[in-house]
Design an enzyme around this catalytic site. Structure first.
Site: not given
Length: 236
Positions: A135, A204, A213
């Site tokens: 993340h 991300c 990405r």
């Protein structure tokens, strides 16, 4: 009637506002607290496990020290237990104390307690593409500083038996989530042209979005037993 309607609308707006505030607090703070606690717990579990004789959650990867992208370490099939941590990841560029567990799988729950290993990608230290996801924001913000990575930066992992030092080869590459070729054994955009032991990191972009990405690639530089001490990349 108009007064009642206005009061009802006002109450709805207050409720919606309160829900937005609660969601923001949950996203910004609570997920970070729970993720940090979960990741610390995974690392503690691994370190305790590694101190036990012959204890291992995953098959050992047979790999010879690598000098660069053209080196050819020995490959061995590995099946890591789904949802379980099997290694610890260190990225000095992200801070002196930055370390995260590497968990098998990249599902929602997997990424809530570690950096996820793409199932089906190469094993740690093996020939092919050892691919990881993390993340950028929420759940501990593990890859918040991802854009700061630069060519030559070390990425270090340990499975309790060996230290694996990968080296970043380029600046972050921006692509679409549908571009699954970045996980190929020899990714076309990476600049690598022959089989080897490679690393792919994904996250991300933008930080709070999912439209794109960011990708980083590196190659395996060395594999050394933990009995030889901490690698120089970590100040050993």
């Amino acid at each position: 009637m108009g007064r009642v309607a206005a009061r009802t609308v006002a109450e709805l707006l207050i409720t919606v506002g309160a829900l937005i505030v609660l969601f923001t607090v949950y996203s910004l703070y609570w997920t970070n607290i729970t993720a940090d606690s979960a990741m610390s717990g995974e690392i503690t579990r691994l370190q305790t496990q590694w101190q036990q004789p012959a204890a291992s959650d995953a098959a050992t990867v047979a790999a010879a020290p690598a000098a660069g992208p053209s080196s050819s370490p020995v490959s061995s099939p590995v099946a890591y237990p789904p949802g379980r941590a099997f290694a610890v990841l260190y990225i000095p560029r992200f801070g002196r104390d930055w370390k995260k567990p590497v968990v098998e799988g990249t599902g929602v729950t997997d990424l809530q307690h570690g950096i996820g290993h793409y199932s089906g990608s190469a094993a740690l230290g093996g020939v092919g593409n050892f691919a990881l996801a993390g993340h950028r924001r929420t759940y501990g913000n593990p890859f918040d500083d991802f854009p700061a990575l630069r060519p030559g930066d070390p990425v270090v992992l340990t499975d309790g038996t060996n230290w694996f030092v990968y080296v970043i080869d380029r600046r972050p590459f921006l692509t679409l989530p549908t571009d699954v070729h970045v996980l190929d054994p020899v990714p076309a955009e990476s600049g690598f042209t022959r089989p080897g032991s490679y690393l792919t990191l994904t996250t991300c972009d933008p930080p709070w979005g999912h439209s794109h990405r960011l990708i980083e690639w590196g190659h395996l530089q060395s594999v050394t037993p933990v009995t030889r001490g901490t690698p120089a990349a970590l100040g050993g």
